[in-house]
Design a protein around this motif. Structure first.
Motif, PDB file in Angstrom:
ATOM      1  N   ILE A  90       3.384   9.345 -22.109  1.00  0.00           N
ATOM      2  CA  ILE A  90       3.616   7.899 -21.991  1.00  0.00           C
ATOM      3  C   ILE A  90       3.253   7.409 -20.598  1.00  0.00           C
ATOM      4  N   LEU A  91       3.723   8.112 -19.579  1.00  0.00           N
ATOM      5  CA  LEU A  91       3.452   7.711 -18.199  1.00  0.00           C
ATOM      6  C   LEU A  91       1.958   7.781 -17.892  1.00  0.00           C
ATOM      7  N   THR A  92       1.302   8.819 -18.375  1.00  0.00           N
ATOM      8  CA  THR A  92      -0.133   8.965 -18.143  1.00  0.00           C
ATOM      9  C   THR A  92      -0.903   7.811 -18.771  1.00  0.00           C
ATOM     10  N   GLU A  93      -0.514   7.410 -19.963  1.00  0.00           N
ATOM     11  CA  GLU A  93      -1.166   6.274 -20.635  1.00  0.00           C
ATOM     12  C   GLU A  93      -1.029   4.995 -19.818  1.00  0.00           C
ATOM     13  N   MET A  94       0.081   4.882 -19.071  1.00  0.00           N
ATOM     14  CA  MET A  94       0.325   3.691 -18.255  1.00  0.00           C
ATOM     15  C   MET A  94      -0.229   3.832 -16.838  1.00  0.00           C
ATOM     16  N   ASN A  95      -0.946   4.919 -16.576  1.00  0.00           N
ATOM     17  CA  ASN A  95      -1.492   5.192 -15.243  1.00  0.00           C
ATOM     18  C   ASN A  95      -0.402   5.335 -14.186  1.00  0.00           C
ATOM     19  N   VAL A  96       0.740   5.865 -14.600  1.00  0.00           N
ATOM     20  CA  VAL A  96       1.808   6.212 -13.673  1.00  0.00           C
ATOM     21  C   VAL A  96       1.732   7.718 -13.457  1.00  0.00           C
ATOM     22  N   GLY A  97       1.510   8.134 -12.217  1.00  0.00           N
ATOM     23  CA  GLY A  97       1.413   9.549 -11.926  1.00  0.00           C
ATOM     24  C   GLY A  97       2.724  10.271 -12.198  1.00  0.00           C
ATOM     25  N   VAL A  98       2.627  11.548 -12.517  1.00  0.00           N
ATOM     26  CA  VAL A  98       3.815  12.344 -12.847  1.00  0.00           C
ATOM     27  C   VAL A  98       4.060  13.404 -11.787  1.00  0.00           C
ATOM     28  N   GLU A  99       5.280  13.419 -11.261  1.00  0.00           N
ATOM     29  CA  GLU A  99       5.764  14.534 -10.454  1.00  0.00           C
ATOM     30  C   GLU A  99       6.543  15.440 -11.406  1.00  0.00           C
ATOM     31  N   ALA A 100       6.045  16.642 -11.619  1.00  0.00           N
ATOM     32  CA  ALA A 100       6.706  17.575 -12.541  1.00  0.00           C
ATOM     33  C   ALA A 100       7.838  18.278 -11.809  1.00  0.00           C
ATOM     34  N   GLY A 101       9.075  17.965 -12.182  1.00  0.00           N
ATOM     35  CA  GLY A 101      10.234  18.526 -11.501  1.00  0.00           C
ATOM     36  C   GLY A 101      10.543  19.938 -11.970  1.00  0.00           C
ATOM     37  N   VAL A 102      10.341  20.904 -11.085  1.00  0.00           N
ATOM     38  CA  VAL A 102      10.544  22.321 -11.388  1.00  0.00           C
ATOM     39  C   VAL A 102      11.750  22.819 -10.588  1.00  0.00           C
TER      40      VAL A 102
ATOM     41  N   LEU B 152       6.959  19.094  -8.197  1.00  0.00           N
ATOM     42  CA  LEU B 152       8.127  18.837  -7.362  1.00  0.00           C
ATOM     43  C   LEU B 152       9.065  20.033  -7.491  1.00  0.00           C
ATOM     44  N   VAL B 153       8.962  20.970  -6.562  1.00  0.00           N
ATOM     45  CA  VAL B 153       9.816  22.157  -6.595  1.00  0.00           C
ATOM     46  C   VAL B 153      11.131  21.812  -5.909  1.00  0.00           C
TER      47      VAL B 153
ATOM     48  N   GLY C  28       0.783  -1.225   0.000  1.00  0.00           N
ATOM     49  CA  GLY C  28       0.000   0.000   0.000  1.00  0.00           C
ATOM     50  C   GLY C  28       0.815   1.275   0.000  1.00  0.00           C
ATOM     51  N   LEU C  29       2.128   1.179   0.145  1.00  0.00           N
ATOM     52  CA  LEU C  29       2.969   2.369   0.168  1.00  0.00           C
ATOM     53  C   LEU C  29       3.153   2.910  -1.242  1.00  0.00           C
ATOM     54  N   PRO C  30       2.877   4.200  -1.503  1.00  0.00           N
ATOM     55  CA  PRO C  30       3.158   4.777  -2.822  1.00  0.00           C
ATOM     56  C   PRO C  30       4.660   4.751  -3.116  1.00  0.00           C
ATOM     57  N   VAL C  31       5.009   4.227  -4.281  1.00  0.00           N
ATOM     58  CA  VAL C  31       6.413   4.071  -4.673  1.00  0.00           C
ATOM     59  C   VAL C  31       6.660   4.865  -5.948  1.00  0.00           C
ATOM     60  N   GLY C  32       7.634   5.759  -5.911  1.00  0.00           N
ATOM     61  CA  GLY C  32       7.984   6.546  -7.083  1.00  0.00           C
ATOM     62  C   GLY C  32       9.417   6.328  -7.497  1.00  0.00           C
ATOM     63  N   VAL C  33       9.699   6.648  -8.765  1.00  0.00           N
ATOM     64  CA  VAL C  33      11.054   6.513  -9.296  1.00  0.00           C
ATOM     65  C   VAL C  33      11.444   7.798 -10.030  1.00  0.00           C
ATOM     66  N   SER C  34      12.719   7.951 -10.229  1.00  0.00           N
ATOM     67  CA  SER C  34      13.241   9.042 -11.050  1.00  0.00           C
ATOM     68  C   SER C  34      13.223   8.629 -12.521  1.00  0.00           C
TER      69      SER C  34
ATOM     70  N   VAL D 109       9.617  13.734 -13.443  1.00  0.00           N
ATOM     71  CA  VAL D 109      10.086  14.099 -14.780  1.00  0.00           C
ATOM     72  C   VAL D 109      10.480  15.571 -14.733  1.00  0.00           C
ATOM     73  N   ASN D 110      11.719  15.868 -15.057  1.00  0.00           N
ATOM     74  CA  ASN D 110      12.223  17.228 -14.930  1.00  0.00           C
ATOM     75  C   ASN D 110      11.870  18.086 -16.144  1.00  0.00           C
ATOM     76  N   LEU D 111      11.282  19.252 -15.888  1.00  0.00           N
ATOM     77  CA  LEU D 111      10.921  20.178 -16.960  1.00  0.00           C
ATOM     78  C   LEU D 111      12.137  20.633 -17.752  1.00  0.00           C
ATOM     79  N   SER D 112      13.292  20.703 -17.103  1.00  0.00           N
ATOM     80  CA  SER D 112      14.493  21.219 -17.757  1.00  0.00           C
ATOM     81  C   SER D 112      15.108  20.223 -18.737  1.00  0.00           C
ATOM     82  N   GLU D 113      14.620  18.992 -18.743  1.00  0.00           N
ATOM     83  CA  GLU D 113      15.180  17.962 -19.611  1.00  0.00           C
ATOM     84  C   GLU D 113      14.360  17.817 -20.889  1.00  0.00           C
ATOM     85  N   ALA D 114      15.040  17.536 -21.983  1.00  0.00           N
ATOM     86  CA  ALA D 114      14.362  17.331 -23.260  1.00  0.00           C
ATOM     87  C   ALA D 114      13.411  16.142 -23.161  1.00  0.00           C
ATOM     88  N   GLY D 115      12.284  16.232 -23.849  1.00  0.00           N
ATOM     89  CA  GLY D 115      11.358  15.107 -23.912  1.00  0.00           C
ATOM     90  C   GLY D 115      10.324  15.076 -22.817  1.00  0.00           C
TER      91      GLY D 115
END
Length: 247
Positions: free
Chosen positions: A128-140, A162-163, A77-83, A115-121
């Motif tokens: 892609i992540l949204t289609e897979m139902n993986v939530g996105v932390e927008a790295g600002v 994600l500031v 039940g623990l939310p798990v995120g990756v870089s 996912v970092n805004l400063s990175e290409a792509g």
């Protein structure tokens, strides 16, 4: 174990190795044990950088799935995120896109990915992540990143913003935090904000996040020392120290 939502996310390893700190978790087994201890200390979610068999950061589906599965088995039940740091694919945005696309074959995908805004792509990867139902932390990381996010199509669909105040002295980090948060605030309705610093700015920025009622994070990825500058024992030591500052 507590799985209710807490303001503290544990960032267990980042780009660090055991050369930085002896308790940095690298293998799936080590990540699982570190996650279990961090949750026992009060963390409400974890952020990890999966590693391959040689200990290198990897977005390959095999290593991501193994890391996520191990943590989930240890902490149901623990939310798990990756870089999704672009450096993990040698700075090649197309290679990262193709690598992450293969996560669709995994039974154990992360709950969220940064996912970092400063990175290409960025836009492609969010789709892609949204289609897979993986939530996105927008790295600002900057005001420019914030404006890019607010001017794009994903400003309101991310699970959180994600500031991140990276490689900055405390005074500058706090000033930049104010500027970024003001931009987000003036834009109106946005996802929840997780505010954190790294290195010498870790504890001042964490205190600011807590004072503002924002989510924040702590772990060996961000710092190896407590607020007094003394070395810490492990990730759960950092979580306990952070939660003690919420009183």
């Amino acid at each position: 174990m507590r799985h209710d939502r807490e303001p503290i996310q544990a960032c267990l390893n980042g780009r660090r190795t055991t050369a930085d700190h002896s308790t940095v978790p690298l293998t799936p087994h080590q990540l699982a044990a570190a996650a279990r201890s961090a949750v026992a200390a009060g963390a409400g979610s974890v952020h990890v950088h999966p590693r391959d068999e040689e200990g290198h950061e990897s977005l390959d589906v095999h290593w991501v799935e193994r890391a996520v599965r191990a943590v989930r088995q240890a902490c149901p039940g623990l939310p798990v995120g990756v870089s999704t740091g672009l450096w993990m694919c040698g700075g090649d945005a197309a290679a990262r896109r193709d690598t992450v696309l293969k996560w669709a074959t995994a039974q154990d995908r992360p709950d969220f990915a940064s996912v970092n805004l400063s990175e290409a792509g960025f836009e492609d990867l969010v789709e892609i992540l949204t289609e897979m139902n993986v939530g996105v932390e927008a790295g600002v990381w900057s005001e420019r990143d914030a404006l890019t996010l607010l001017g794009g199509s994903h400003a309101h669909s991310c699970v959180r913003v994600l500031v991140e105040l990276i490689d900055l002295p405390p005074a500058e980090a706090l000033l930049r935090a104010d500027r970024i948060l003001d931009l987000l605030r003036r834009a109106g309705s946005t996802p929840p904000v997780l505010l954190h610093g790294e290195g010498v700015s870790t504890w001042p920025v964490l205190d600011k996040a807590l004072a503002l009622g924002l989510e924040t994070r702590i772990g060996l990825e961000d710092t190896l020392t407590g607020p007094d500058g003394d070395p810490v024992a492990d990730n759960d030591d950092l979580v306990r120290l952070a939660l003690s500052r919420t009183a």
